[in-house]
Design an enzyme around this catalytic site. Sequence first.
Site, mmCIF file in Angstrom:
data_model
loop_
_atom_site.group_PDB
_atom_site.id
_atom_site.type_symbol
_atom_site.label_atom_id
_atom_site.label_comp_id
_atom_site.label_asym_id
_atom_site.label_seq_id
_atom_site.Cartn_x
_atom_site.Cartn_y
_atom_site.Cartn_z
ATOM 1 N N ALA A 85 0.994 -1.265 0.196
ATOM 2 C CA ALA A 85 -0.045 0.065 0.043
ATOM 3 C C ALA A 85 0.780 1.212 -0.062
ATOM 4 O O ALA A 85 2.184 0.960 0.494
ATOM 5 C CB ALA A 85 -0.797 -0.009 1.346
ATOM 6 N N GLY A 128 0.782 -5.147 0.782
ATOM 7 C CA GLY A 128 -0.317 -5.120 -0.172
ATOM 8 C C GLY A 128 -0.097 -5.523 -1.559
ATOM 9 O O GLY A 128 -0.917 -5.985 -2.234
ATOM 10 N N GLU A 131 -0.663 -9.436 -0.744
ATOM 11 C CA GLU A 131 -1.816 -9.468 -0.611
ATOM 12 C C GLU A 131 -2.628 -9.309 -1.807
ATOM 13 O O GLU A 131 -3.724 -9.960 -2.074
ATOM 14 C CB GLU A 131 -2.557 -8.508 0.480
ATOM 15 C CG GLU A 131 -1.888 -8.527 1.796
ATOM 16 C CD GLU A 131 -2.323 -7.476 2.843
ATOM 17 O OE1 GLU A 131 -2.118 -6.312 2.592
ATOM 18 O OE2 GLU A 131 -3.162 -7.787 3.886
ATOM 19 N N GLU A 151 4.358 -4.911 7.167
ATOM 20 C CA GLU A 151 3.533 -3.900 7.770
ATOM 21 C C GLU A 151 4.003 -3.747 9.320
ATOM 22 O O GLU A 151 3.936 -2.815 9.915
ATOM 23 C CB GLU A 151 2.063 -4.448 7.681
ATOM 24 C CG GLU A 151 1.490 -4.324 6.658
ATOM 25 C CD GLU A 151 1.694 -5.591 5.556
ATOM 26 O OE1 GLU A 151 2.291 -6.196 5.954
ATOM 27 O OE2 GLU A 151 0.809 -5.446 4.631
HETATM 28 N N1 COA Z 1 4.661 3.408 -0.506
HETATM 29 C C1 COA Z 1 5.009 4.389 -1.108
HETATM 30 N N2 COA Z 1 5.948 4.506 -1.715
HETATM 31 C C2 COA Z 1 6.955 3.492 -1.877
HETATM 32 C C3 COA Z 1 6.647 2.318 -1.265
HETATM 33 C C4 COA Z 1 5.281 2.084 -0.577
HETATM 34 N N3 COA Z 1 4.948 1.018 -0.119
HETATM 35 N N4 COA Z 1 7.511 1.550 -1.669
HETATM 36 C C5 COA Z 1 8.293 1.909 -2.260
HETATM 37 N N5 COA Z 1 8.215 3.395 -2.294
HETATM 38 C C6 COA Z 1 8.842 4.584 -3.029
HETATM 39 C C7 COA Z 1 10.095 5.041 -2.204
HETATM 40 O O1 COA Z 1 9.549 5.990 -1.327
HETATM 41 C C8 COA Z 1 10.951 5.692 -3.445
HETATM 42 O O2 COA Z 1 10.243 6.799 -3.621
HETATM 43 P P1 COA Z 1 11.189 8.055 -4.081
HETATM 44 O O3 COA Z 1 12.382 7.567 -4.970
HETATM 45 O O4 COA Z 1 10.244 8.888 -4.886
HETATM 46 O O5 COA Z 1 12.091 8.273 -2.573
HETATM 47 C C9 COA Z 1 10.793 4.583 -4.576
HETATM 48 O O6 COA Z 1 9.554 4.152 -4.069
HETATM 49 C C10 COA Z 1 11.994 3.563 -4.407
HETATM 50 O O7 COA Z 1 11.857 2.792 -3.246
HETATM 51 P P2 COA Z 1 13.361 2.735 -2.495
HETATM 52 O O8 COA Z 1 13.005 2.389 -1.301
HETATM 53 O O9 COA Z 1 14.189 3.839 -2.875
HETATM 54 O O10 COA Z 1 13.860 1.326 -3.304
HETATM 55 P P3 COA Z 1 14.777 0.584 -2.672
HETATM 56 O O11 COA Z 1 15.462 -0.311 -3.563
HETATM 57 O O12 COA Z 1 16.045 1.188 -1.829
HETATM 58 O O13 COA Z 1 14.076 -0.640 -1.536
HETATM 59 C C11 COA Z 1 12.234 -1.707 -1.063
HETATM 60 C C12 COA Z 1 12.952 -1.164 -2.270
HETATM 61 C C13 COA Z 1 11.083 -2.606 -1.741
HETATM 62 C C14 COA Z 1 12.803 -2.750 -0.132
HETATM 63 C C15 COA Z 1 11.718 -0.430 -0.178
HETATM 64 O O14 COA Z 1 11.157 0.525 -0.998
HETATM 65 C C16 COA Z 1 10.528 -0.864 0.912
HETATM 66 O O15 COA Z 1 10.854 -1.468 1.698
HETATM 67 N N6 COA Z 1 9.331 -0.407 0.569
HETATM 68 C C17 COA Z 1 8.278 -0.490 1.421
HETATM 69 C C18 COA Z 1 7.555 -2.044 1.507
HETATM 70 C C19 COA Z 1 6.712 -1.979 2.793
HETATM 71 O O16 COA Z 1 6.689 -1.726 3.761
HETATM 72 N N7 COA Z 1 5.519 -2.383 2.191
HETATM 73 C C20 COA Z 1 4.205 -2.353 3.203
HETATM 74 C C21 COA Z 1 3.530 -1.377 3.056
HETATM 75 S S1 COA Z 1 1.998 -1.409 4.111
#
Ligand code: COA
Length: 277
Positions: A85, A128, A131, A151
């Site tokens: 999400a 999500g 999910e 989460e």
């Molecule tokens: N919601 C909103 N934005 C998200 C996102 C999310 N769930 N997951 C990634 N993004 C965005 C980042 O903020 C970043 O945006 P920016 O470039 O404008 O700053 C972009 O996507 C790239 O993500 P980034 O974190 O820089 O990539 P990474 O390769 O370093 O890491 C992940 C990849 C997947 C490990 C990391 O993005 C992550 O942990 N995401 C969240 C996962 C999560 O907790 N999901 C559950 C949500 S309830």
Amino acid sequence: MEEVLLVEDIPVEDASPKGAIITIWTLNRPNKLNALNNKIHEEIKKECIRVESDDNVRVVIIRGAPPPPVQESEKQKPSSFAAGADISEFEGKNSDDVRPFFEDNAWEAVWNLSKPTIAMVDGFALGGGTELALSCDIRFASEKSKFGQPEINLGLIPGGGGTQRLCRLLGYGKAMEIILSGNMIGTDEALKIGLVNAVCKSEELAEYTIYFAKEIAKKSPHTIKVAKRVIRASLDLPFTEGVLAERSEFVALFDTEDKEIGVKAFLERKDPLWRGE
Ligand code: COA
């Protein structure tokens, strides 16, 4: 305005009745790893209504848009199905703010489709994203994919049905491990525990998924719906009631044209020309 959900229809020429298509939805926010914001939820819900009312749509495939070309001095974004999400929409919100959204969400809309759905995962499917893949009937993934329910690291739990669907699919112990740890799972483990149905090379994933979807699209659309409905019933019904539900649906199929067409085609060694009834 940003088109957050791309829709593509692929004809299946040798399916019957004529006009069969496979619909592919592409989650299209690659700069945000296809994170599921409000707008994507709205678009998916709209698309669910459309495909449900279109008899030609036989199978829905959901995938994430590939990462955009890297800009100078920027780091390459990773490949994603959906990284969850959209966390930016959570900040400062209270329960009254988020309840309406979670009560009418895309995960349930996809889950409630009567037609077969396939998640085609090439990269991160987190929160999500996992999910949404769980809301589909079948999951195919590329070797580089990663699943998880992180989460817990945000002080949250899965809110798109993940606690329940993971338990049903993988069992209580694995669901606990995944949700309580928030750890990511690679495809070796995902395949071993049944989280994904098959794993292939990234460059072969689309071909494999579309081939499989076409195979389903060539079956009787009526019988496919009945099969999905009865398998789903097993999630809610006690075992003996489930077996009775299956028997009732099985027997009812003997009143359909497609059963007669299928049986006759087998006996005459021909391909069945389904009527969908
Ligand atoms: N919601 C909103 N934005 C998200 C996102 C999310 N769930 N997951 C990634 N993004 C965005 C980042 O903020 C970043 O945006 P920016 O470039 O404008 O700053 C972009 O996507 C790239 O993500 P980034 O974190 O820089 O990539 P990474 O390769 O370093 O890491 C992940 C990849 C997947 C490990 C990391 O993005 C992550 O942990 N995401 C969240 C996962 C999560 O907790 N999901 C559950 C949500 S309830």
